[in-house]
Design an enzyme around this catalytic site. Sequence first.
Site, PDB file in Angstrom:
ATOM      1  N   ASP A  75       0.807  -1.220   0.000  1.00 36.24           N
ATOM      2  CA  ASP A  75       0.000   0.000   0.000  1.00 36.24           C
ATOM      3  C   ASP A  75       0.836   1.265   0.000  1.00 36.24           C
ATOM      4  O   ASP A  75       0.317   2.357  -0.235  1.00 36.24           O
ATOM      5  CB  ASP A  75      -0.861   0.034   1.270  1.00 36.24           C
ATOM      6  CG  ASP A  75      -2.206  -0.623   1.070  1.00 36.24           C
ATOM      7  OD1 ASP A  75      -2.690  -0.636  -0.068  1.00 36.24           O
ATOM      8  OD2 ASP A  75      -2.765  -1.114   2.063  1.00 36.24           O
TER       9      ASP A  75
HETATM   10  C1  GLC Z   1      -1.679  -3.760   5.336  1.00 33.89           C
HETATM   11  C2  GLC Z   1      -2.894  -3.838   4.462  1.00 33.89           C
HETATM   12  C3  GLC Z   1      -2.669  -4.715   3.274  1.00 33.89           C
HETATM   13  C4  GLC Z   1      -1.396  -4.346   2.598  1.00 33.89           C
HETATM   14  C5  GLC Z   1      -0.233  -4.351   3.549  1.00 33.89           C
HETATM   15  C6  GLC Z   1       1.052  -3.886   2.914  1.00 33.89           C
HETATM   16  O1  GLC Z   1      -1.533  -4.970   6.019  1.00 33.89           O
HETATM   17  O2  GLC Z   1      -4.003  -4.318   5.156  1.00 33.89           O
HETATM   18  O3  GLC Z   1      -3.740  -4.609   2.383  1.00 33.89           O
HETATM   19  O4  GLC Z   1      -1.200  -5.252   1.556  1.00 33.89           O
HETATM   20  O5  GLC Z   1      -0.512  -3.503   4.615  1.00 33.89           O
HETATM   21  O6  GLC Z   1       1.054  -2.531   2.653  1.00 33.89           O
HETATM   22  C1  GLC Z   2      -0.450   2.529   5.760  1.00 32.07           C
HETATM   23  C2  GLC Z   2       0.216   1.288   6.309  1.00 32.07           C
HETATM   24  C3  GLC Z   2      -0.148   0.058   5.509  1.00 32.07           C
HETATM   25  C4  GLC Z   2      -1.634  -0.010   5.336  1.00 32.07           C
HETATM   26  C5  GLC Z   2      -2.159   1.308   4.735  1.00 32.07           C
HETATM   27  C6  GLC Z   2      -3.646   1.311   4.514  1.00 32.07           C
HETATM   28  O1  GLC Z   2       0.054   2.805   4.528  1.00 32.07           O
HETATM   29  O2  GLC Z   2       1.594   1.409   6.349  1.00 32.07           O
HETATM   30  O3  GLC Z   2       0.338  -1.083   6.151  1.00 32.07           O
HETATM   31  O4  GLC Z   2      -1.939  -1.066   4.499  1.00 32.07           O
HETATM   32  O5  GLC Z   2      -1.821   2.364   5.591  1.00 32.07           O
HETATM   33  O6  GLC Z   2      -4.354   1.648   5.659  1.00 32.07           O
END
Ligand code: GLC
Ligand code: GLC
Length: 839
Positions: free
Chosen positions: A502
């Site tokens: 993300d």
């Molecule tokens: C969080 C989110 C997931 C994403 C991950 C890596 O665990 O829930 O959707 O893939 O972060 O950014």
């Molecule tokens: C932030 C976090 C990630 C998560 C995203 C969405 O980027 O680092 O882990 O998936 O938020 O909430």
Amino acid sequence: MEEQKRYGHFDDQHREYVITDPKTPWPWINYLGNEDFFSLISNTAGGYSFYKDAKFRRITRYRYNNVPMDNGGRYFYIRENSPSTGGNWEEAWNPGWKPCKTPLDFYECRHGMGYSRITGKNGVEASVLFFVPLKKWAEVQKLTLKNESAEVKRLKLFSFEEWCLWNAATDMENFQRNFSTGEVEIETSPLEGLGGATIYHKTEYRERRNHYAFYHVNTEIQGFDTDRETFVGLYNEFANPDAVMEGRPRNSHAHGWSPIASHYIEVTLQPGESKDFVFLLGYVENEQDKKFIAPQVINKEKAHALIAELNTAEKVDKAFAELCAYWDALLNIYHVKTGNDKLDRMVNIWNQYQCMVTFNFSRSASFFESGIGRGMGFRDSNQDLVGFVHQIPSRARQRIIDIASTQFPDGGCYHQYQPLTKRGNNDIGGGFNDDPCWLIFGTVAYIKETGDFGILDEMVPFDNQPGSEVTLFEHLKISMDHVINNLGPHMLPLIGRADWNDCLNLNCFSWDPNESFQTTENVSEGTKAESLMIAGLFVVTAKEYVSLCHKLARLSSSQDTALAYEAEADRMAAAADAMTEAVKKHGWDGEWYLRAYDFYGRKIGSHECEEAKIFIESQGWCTMAEIGADEGMVAKSLDSCKKYLECEHGMVLNNPAFTKYIYEYGEISSYPEGYKENAGIFCHNNPWVIIGECIAGRGNDAWSHYAKILPSYVEEKYQTLHKVEPYVNCQMVAGKDAFRPGEGKNSWLTGTAAWMWYTVSEFILGIKPDYDGIRIDPCLPETATDYTVSRKFRDAEYEITIHPNGAQKGVKQIVLDGFAVEGTVIPYTPGRHHVEVVM
Ligand code: GLC
Ligand code: GLC
């Protein structure tokens, strides 16, 4: 490193973790509830309850990031006056130690499968069993008071719950309204056939809500309170509420402000006597025309019915036995005996339990997820399914349909949806280009488990619009096409807002701290940013899709349909080959796979980069996809993970960590070194490399990576450092570049649960559901000894004993019920079977 203290231990026989010191380094929580009514409960009875949706239907209030931490919850206050205390009312205490924090003679919290039992002793013993009975919209709190002394004990008992005004977001911000809306009703005189006393919370029921909550106790009470400030006192704390300190309830009736529910009960215990009290926190919905029985008087019929089902210790014990039987059955579906308790307890108990919890909550409600911000994730929920599908396939089936219903006609999808409404969440929208692939991943896992190809014929809408329905198979097809239709200059998948990571926001370009990295695209026109992670994911998914199409061709009743499926298989096989070639040509850096190309077409995750030269995600997916295996790419990539990513606590996400913000990359470079997506050990993606190792047959390496992040191993060594619960995986452990490497965060709700399960159950222990049966293909460390897996599969039950004989991989012979089997798949037939496997 500071001294590592222990705060508890595993009790495998009861499937519990036993916390013996209430001062854990962080609240250690458990989840209660199975389908509709849920609670979070910490080891000191903190936490909250909600119905289906932690944002829209919050029943009790919780204050996040509080001082002290974890304040607020379901509290019992006890005061004693006995001959040995000199006839004075002793200071108040709680069975869970908090909030009074009066020292206890004994404290224990047992977190089990869907229940927690908290016991405190201070003269008398008070033990509270918390659970949500199956199919009931209520949390039971069975309090047992025991007097083991030789004297009579007189006690004053106060219960306490604080209502949330339903919408957990507005509850925390809209005080100009909230302080005027609160309403309660109180029932203290015993009703016919239904003793006890009940406090009803009915805020907003007079207008658009058709639901209320209640807090009941099954005994006569000597007083109550429903107004928080009257009970606590404006300048006091939960630790010293006025009513408790003065030992007398105020019988307050809340009008606005902050409604609570507290019962006051006077108890006398003879020497050796023990008494049970059943408290019940319930939730009720009424039909529109049956909301009231008189002006302003709510219809309590359903509440009374619910109370009648759970108002004695016997009824509660029966409901508890049913819950335990339910978990027994679930955990008997896959059961391993290896003789290594650290492995067995995670496989047989905690990993499967965590998978159920992540399936239920996605990433919505934990002590790190507020329950307000995020609903069910499209990619998250599909991955969670893989950890859960063997437990209750029918619920997995419904979930697949719900998720697919939030897809768009072009194959893109909402990134999240709300569990209450099942509607896509507009605030976050779509554009995460890995999302569509996961639908195939989840659906294939479901069909392999159940053999239910019929799910592919289900008619499923787009964006929940009636009239837009197409078959689920069509949804899978357009998911694949979404990748193919969105390729960049190197014929690799365009990343969109981000892929699985993300925080890799290659079109964001943000200098504005008020912009969301996830939803902002400041320059998407003409984007070239491509993802090698999606490339690998696509190849893995396409292989699954192709074999599904072949299978459907064989099952087809007409030749035309069969040919159409074969043609579709060929089309996608060609797309997978093309992607494989593109990765080999443009995605290989010499020692590992690149991670991405940025907006300008520059390499990310290359030895040419100044920082973050190598990333884990593309190593995981491209090795799982076996891209360039013949050319030695897979083995080199896996070696590079060991060399550059591995540290004492697992593999970091990227190396070296970013030391400065790079605005072409987005959020990933916003985190300090070693945390979260910037070189944290993001546990979720360690299993990808482990599976890559297993596919490559490197059992020793697979095992050593796996054991590093296996909670039971961490528990033994690092309870203080690790900080969060030792019985489940957390999303992130601080990486080697962090200030405190090894410190865990974001426990419970993480894709790590499903991936750890998928890895150990299918790739390490090697029991893989397949369309026609169970494929046996373990990948083990050389030191592994004989082990047995009992696996219920559709209408069959297999008892499979594996003899590794020092091999890391490679099944030499399978004997099914005394007969040798060709190949590695045990063909499915109903009934009980005995299988011997020699490696
Ligand atoms: C969080 C989110 C997931 C994403 C991950 C890596 O665990 O829930 O959707 O893939 O972060 O950014
Ligand atoms: C932030 C976090 C990630 C998560 C995203 C969405 O980027 O680092 O882990 O998936 O938020 O909430």
